[in-house]
Design an enzyme around this catalytic site. Structure first.
Site, short mmCIF file in Angstrom:
data_model
loop_
_atom_site.label_atom_id
_atom_site.label_comp_id
_atom_site.label_asym_id
_atom_site.label_seq_id
_atom_site.Cartn_x
_atom_site.Cartn_y
_atom_site.Cartn_z
N TYR A 8 -2.69 8.39 43.58
CA TYR A 8 -2.90 8.83 44.80
C TYR A 8 -1.67 9.39 45.79
O TYR A 8 -1.40 9.07 46.87
CB TYR A 8 -3.56 7.72 45.97
CG TYR A 8 -4.87 7.39 45.19
CD1 TYR A 8 -5.98 8.12 45.30
CD2 TYR A 8 -5.04 6.06 44.52
CE1 TYR A 8 -7.13 8.00 44.65
CE2 TYR A 8 -6.36 5.83 44.08
CZ TYR A 8 -7.38 6.53 44.00
OH TYR A 8 -8.48 6.12 43.84
N HIS A 9 -0.83 10.03 44.91
CA HIS A 9 0.54 10.84 45.35
C HIS A 9 0.19 12.40 45.04
O HIS A 9 0.98 12.90 44.26
CB HIS A 9 1.71 10.18 44.89
CG HIS A 9 1.87 8.94 45.22
ND1 HIS A 9 2.23 7.77 44.38
CD2 HIS A 9 1.84 8.18 46.51
CE1 HIS A 9 2.54 6.77 45.22
NE2 HIS A 9 2.15 6.92 46.38
#
Length: 115
Positions: free
Chosen positions: A48-49
């Site tokens: 989730y980056h």
């Protein structure tokens, strides 16, 4: 599935096996190649980056210029990991802070220049 097999071999190595209690994910019930592939599909996720979605430059595909200004929109900049040309090998937090700090400096410079 090969990565899961390698991770299992590492966990079973003498240096690690005494400190590992059990396999949490995917779990020992997944053994065959088909089961491991299904487990990988079921349990895999991103960190989730997201990065690298707002290309910097002056060509038709570029979203921002070198001063992080969005092309075609006045007084709007992008100052986050999306301007990175590639995802970094570590956490994106520190580079994102640096991008924000650099953008703040550019905004101050532009204000002094009146641009």
């Amino acid at each position: 599935m090969n990565a899961i097999k390698v991770a299992r071999r590492l966990a079973e190595a003498d240096a690690l096996k005494s400190v590992i209690i059990d396999e949490y994910v995917p779990g020992r019930q997944y053994q065959t190649d088909e089961q491991l592939l299904n487990a990988a599909r079921r349990f895999s996720q991103t960190i989730y980056h997201p990065t690298s979605t707002c290309k910097m430059g002056n060509d038709d595909m570029a979203v921002v210029d070198r001063r992080l200004r969005v092309h075609g929109i006045k007084r709007f900049r992008v100052a986050d990991a999306s301007i990175m040309p590639q995802i970094v090998s570590g956490n994106t937090n520190a580079p994102s802070i640096m991008i924000g700090e650099k953008c703040a400096d550019m905004i101050k410079q532009d204000r002094v220049r009146g641009s």
